[in-house]
Structure formats: C-alpha cells, structure tokens
Design an enzyme around this catalytic site. Structure first.
Site, PDB file in Angstrom:
ATOM      1  N   LYS A   1      25.916 -51.740   6.736  1.00  0.00           N
ATOM      2  CA  LYS A   1      25.613 -52.784   5.734  1.00  0.00           C
ATOM      3  C   LYS A   1      24.108 -52.946   5.565  1.00  0.00           C
ATOM      4  CE  LYS A   1      26.014 -57.069   7.457  1.00  0.00           C
ATOM      5  NZ  LYS A   1      24.737 -57.780   7.476  1.00  0.00           N
TER       6      LYS A   1
ATOM      7  N   ASN B   1      17.285 -52.938  12.398  1.00  0.00           N
ATOM      8  CA  ASN B   1      18.592 -52.258  12.340  1.00  0.00           C
ATOM      9  C   ASN B   1      18.486 -50.899  11.668  1.00  0.00           C
ATOM     10  OD1 ASN B   1      20.054 -54.074  13.755  1.00  0.00           O
ATOM     11  ND2 ASN B   1      21.363 -54.715  12.063  1.00  0.00           N
TER      12      ASN B   1
ATOM     13  N   PHE C   1      19.820 -60.485  17.165  1.00  0.00           N
ATOM     14  CA  PHE C   1      19.827 -59.046  17.480  1.00  0.00           C
ATOM     15  C   PHE C   1      20.970 -58.763  18.448  1.00  0.00           C
ATOM     16  CE2 PHE C   1      16.077 -58.087  15.154  1.00  0.00           C
ATOM     17  CZ  PHE C   1      15.266 -59.209  15.232  1.00  0.00           C
TER      18      PHE C   1
ATOM     19  N   CYS D   1      27.207 -54.000  10.973  1.00  0.00           N
ATOM     20  CA  CYS D   1      25.776 -54.222  10.741  1.00  0.00           C
ATOM     21  C   CYS D   1      25.006 -53.008  10.240  1.00  0.00           C
ATOM     22  CB  CYS D   1      25.151 -54.754  12.027  1.00  0.00           C
ATOM     23  SG  CYS D   1      25.803 -56.365  12.437  1.00  0.00           S
TER      24      CYS D   1
ATOM     25  N   ARG E   1      24.421 -57.416  19.942  1.00  0.00           N
ATOM     26  CA  ARG E   1      25.327 -56.285  19.760  1.00  0.00           C
ATOM     27  C   ARG E   1      26.745 -56.754  20.051  1.00  0.00           C
ATOM     28  NH1 ARG E   1      22.555 -52.619  24.145  1.00  0.00           N
ATOM     29  NH2 ARG E   1      22.324 -54.732  24.977  1.00  0.00           N
TER      30      ARG E   1
ATOM     31  N   GLY F   1      26.758 -38.261  18.488  1.00  0.00           N
ATOM     32  CA  GLY F   1      28.210 -38.366  18.615  1.00  0.00           C
ATOM     33  C   GLY F   1      28.849 -38.533  17.254  1.00  0.00           C
TER      34      GLY F   1
ATOM     35  N   VAL G   1      28.339 -64.276  15.533  1.00  0.00           N
ATOM     36  CA  VAL G   1      26.997 -64.817  15.762  1.00  0.00           C
ATOM     37  C   VAL G   1      27.056 -66.327  15.975  1.00  0.00           C
ATOM     38  CG1 VAL G   1      24.701 -65.117  14.771  1.00  0.00           C
ATOM     39  CG2 VAL G   1      25.935 -62.961  14.439  1.00  0.00           C
TER      40      VAL G   1
ATOM     41  N   LYS H   1      40.713 -71.074  13.454  1.00  0.00           N
ATOM     42  CA  LYS H   1      39.565 -70.849  14.345  1.00  0.00           C
ATOM     43  C   LYS H   1      39.085 -72.186  14.916  1.00  0.00           C
ATOM     44  CE  LYS H   1      37.401 -66.609  12.559  1.00  0.00           C
ATOM     45  NZ  LYS H   1      36.198 -66.056  11.887  1.00  0.00           N
TER      46      LYS H   1
END
Ligand code: UDX
Length: 450
Positions: free
Chosen positions: A280, A224, A164, A277, A166, A270, A21, A44
């Site tokens: 959790k 979610n 939001f 996410c 993905r 499926g 994010v 990082k």
C-alpha cells in the site's frame, strides 16, 4: 522538555480506530494514561471491554486485560461521550484504492466527527493528530486547516505521529521504538505528544524527533518504501546468485554487510513482501509522485515489479522438478503474509496457490492460524484448506513453504517430507538453508543454485 518535569501525571487520551495500531497503542498507553478507544464495530467494542483482543498479537492479551481491569482503557462506539482529552489520535485504516492511491475517507470521517464536538473533548488545550499512514499534506488539510478555519488555534494543535509497528511484534515494537517521530504544527502540540510517550515509555522514549507535519508524513512513506526496496534488491540479488553455481546468497550478503555503510538486516530474499503496509505504501508514494508531484519513481516502481514477480519465481522452481502440475497434489505450508499473524492481506502465498490451481494442480494449504483467517470464497472453492499439516502433506508431489512459521521449522525436513509421494521441498522463505538436507529429499531454496 526534561524527563523530571513530566513523570507521574496520567494524561487523557482518545484513540479513534481499534485495529492493529489503535489497539496496540491503546493497551500500551493505558499502562500510564486514561485511554478511550472509539471503534465503530460493536463486536470489537464488546470483546475489548471484556478484555479479549479482537486481533492476534503476541503479548497483547495480558496488557489488554490489565488495562480493562485497571479501568484505564475503555472502548465505545463513536457516538458515546468523549470526555476531556489532552491528546486525540486517529488510527483508522488508509487502504489503497484500485489505482494504488490512498483512500483517506476514514480519516476524513474521523476528523469531521471530532470537529463537530470540540467543546466535548477540549477543556483547555488538546493535540489532535493522525497516526495512520497518510500522504504528505493530509494532516494540514484535514486537521490544521480545520483548526484555523474554526478559530480553535488557542485550544487545538495538529500533529502527525507515524507508527513503525510490525504485525506479530506490534507490542514489542511499540515498547521499544528505534525512534518516535512527531510532526507538529506548534511546540505546544508537540510537547503534549512527547509527554504522552515519555510518561508511557520512560527512557525508551529516548529518540524523539520533532519536525514539520509534512516531513513526518513523508518519513513514514520513505521508511516503508526503503524497507520494501531493500527486500526487492535482496530478491534481485537472489535471482542472480541462483544462476551462479557455487554462489551462496548468505555469504554474499555477509560480505556486503561487512561494509559499515551497509546494514544486512531486513535483507531476506524469498517470496517477497506482502501485508497491509508495504504494498500500500509503495503504491501510495508512487501515485503521489505521479499524480501530485509529477516526479518519476523509477526505483520504487522497479521494487514493486520485482516483488510482483516473486510468486512466478517460486513456480519456476517447482516447474524445474515437476514439469506438468495438472492433477498433481501440491502442498502449500503457510498462508499468512508472515509468521506471527493471521493477516493474509497481499500474502504471496495466495498468489502462488491461485496460480497453481489455475494451472490444474490439486492444491492443499495449511496455516497454524487458518481458523482465524478471512479467506475469500473463490480461494475456498479452489484450494483444499486444512488445519492438519499431515493431511496437507500426505501423498503430495511437492511442498512449497510460503510462510516460515516456527511449527514448520521445528518439524524439520524429514518429518515434513515423510509422507510425501515425491520428497520435493521448495523453500520460499529460506527457512531451512542452514540445515543439512537428508538424502532422498530434493530441496530448493530461493537464492541457491540448483
Ligand atoms: C512493516 C514495517 O516493518 C513496519 O515498520 C511498518 O510499521 C508496517 O509495515 P509489517 O508489514 O507488519 O511491518 O511486517 P514486516 O515484518 O515488515 O514484513 C513485511 C513483509 O516483508 C512480509 O511479507 C515479510 O515476509 C517480508 N520480508 C520481511 C521479506 O521478504 N524479507 C525480509 O527480510 C523481511
């Protein structure tokens, strides 16, 4: 606020946490604003400042390189100088605890760091907020109360701004949001965050919804949890259509979705939902309701239970064709929790592979991003992991497709089954439901009767 009032002036943004994010938002905001990314992992920080993304996300590489070359984005350790900021956004992880409740320690640490250094980052007025998914009441406790207790109310305002995004389409989603939710403690904080997005996204920021901090926090969990519940509802319908000869899951969904009140999107049955996410956030909402609110969550717990049963459903399909899997070679295609990402957190594939191995099968698994995956030692000891699809499939007694990667879909059923001893494909993601099944191949798809 009108668009004309705001365009053109770059803002000074601080983001804490350079994960999916934080980094995705950072590279997008850096197209217009000056963004400083605080990240505690030195490797990082180093790769970001070299313009190399530590995360695998479509479209992020070019944006990151541009941002670094333009000098509008810089990463550093939390100890480094903060500089004056208009908006400070915490994007650190909020992982589940053992009992399913939310671990807020990283958010708490970030806020402690900020409130010790207000004079360093606030020259006039700064909006300080959280983007990480947190239970309702967290922003008030960890931000607004600290502003009031520290007598910073004329200099700081609190906000909550959920993402939001993905995984795999984070950049696309961030650039084209269906809506931007801004929970805020006052109008001044809300308008700074609103301006940040309007400067960055222009007319794409055309659906900004401002509300209370608590409503913003709850909206994220509800969004979610509803999506996860929708998937479990789809899987429950699949359990039914699989047992009705002649019933076709897709036709049923098409007929259902023709009702303007029902949206057929995101209704894919499926192997169930995985990722960092949905599992959790559903657990987090259940635990919040149970521990803090004393409210029953029958539907959420049912959605969780349906999802937990998906791996077994896949194995039931296998058992219908291979009664004893001891010593049999079973090929698993796909380990990531969804295509387009190297993330294996809560991936249903891991659960299926473990159960196959625990039942004595000789399991081989492939994933296009295997080399980037953080696979645990016990999975490595139980499963033959290979970067060669052919090695995975050769002489196997069954193949289970667990992630609908384009590579597998492009291969097609004949190429996938060509070298298998027993041409049996269990399609855990319904990747081939619209294809003709070549003769000699036994094909089973979730949602479809045998
Ligand atoms: C999700 C939300 O979509 C996103 O808005 C939020 O910010 C973070 O959580 P993500 O988990 O990254 O995003 O991926 P998503 O595409 O939502 O898929 C989640 C899981 O649901 C995957 O395991 C996927 O395979 C599964 N899924 C998705 C289904 O089983 N059926 C579907 O129809 C869609």
């Amino acid at each position: 606020m009108h668009q004309s009032e705001v365009l053109g002036k770059a803002m000074r943004i601080l983001i804490i946490g350079a994960g999916y994010v934080g980094l995705s938002m950072g590279v997008i905001l850096a197209e217009k604003h000056d963004v400083l990314l605080l990240e505690m992992d030195p490797s990082k920080v180093e790769s970001i400042n070299k313009g190399q993304s530590p995360i695998f996300e479509d479209k992020i590489a070019e944006l990151l390189q541009n941002a670094i070359q333009s000098g509008r984005l810089k990463a550093q350790s939390p100890e480094g100088p903060l500089g004056y900021r208009d908006v400070v956004m915490v994007c650190v992880g909020t992982p589940s605890r053992e009992d399913g409740s939310v671990n807020l320690s990283y958010v708490d640490d970030a806020m402690k760091l900020l409130f010790e250094r207000v004079d360093e980052f606030c020259d006039n007025y700064t909006a300080v907020g959280i983007k990480s998914t947190v239970p309702p009441g967290t922003t008030k406790t960890l931000v607004l109360d600290k502003i009031e207790k520290g007598h910073f109310t004329d200099r700081l305002g609190a906000f909550f701004n959920p993402e939001f995004l993905r995984e795999g389409t984070a950049i696309e989603d961030a650039k084209n949001p269906d809506r931007i939710i801004i929970g805020a403690s006052n109008e001044k904080a809300a308008s700074l965050v609103q301006r940040m997005y309007m400067e960055s996204l222009g007319n794409k920021a055309d659906n900004i919804l401002t509300m209370s901090l608590e409503s913003g926090e709850l909206c994220k969990y509800v969004s979610n949890s509803f999506l996860a519940t929708k998937i479990s509802f789809a899987n429950e319908i699949a359990n039914i259509t699989e047992r009705i000869p002649g019933a076709d899951f897709d036709s049923v969904v098409k007929g259902m979705a023709a009702d303007s009140r029902i949206c057929g999107k995101f209704f894919g049955s499926g192997a169930g939902y995985g990722g960092s996410c949905f599992p959790k956030d559903v657990s987090g909402l259940i635990m919040l309701a149970k521990n803090d609110l004393n409210v029953a969550t029958h539907i959420l717990q049912a959605a969780q239970r349906v999802n937990a049963e998906r791996p077994q459903r896949i194995l039931d399909f296998l058992k219908e064709h291979v009664s004893d899997i001891k010593g049999k070679k079973i090929a698993v295609l796909g380990i990531a929790f969804k295509p387009g990402t190297d993330d294996i957190r809560e991936s249903p594939a891991l659960k299926v592979m473990k159960q196959l191995s625990d039942n004595g099968a000789n399991v081989w698994a492939h994933d296009p991003l295997l080399s980037r995956m953080e696979i645990s030692e016990d999975i490595k000891n139980q499963i033959n992991l290979t970067e060669s699809i052919n090695e995975c499939l050769k002489n196997s007694d069954a193949c289970i497709l667990m992630t609908e990667w384009k590579e597998y879909i492009d291969m097609g059923l004949e190429a996938i089954t060509d070298t298998m001893s027993n041409k049996l494909l269990i399609d855990g993601r319904r990747a081939f439901v619209n294809r003709d099944i070549p003769s000699g191949i036994t094909y089973r798809a979730i949602g479809r009767p045998n």
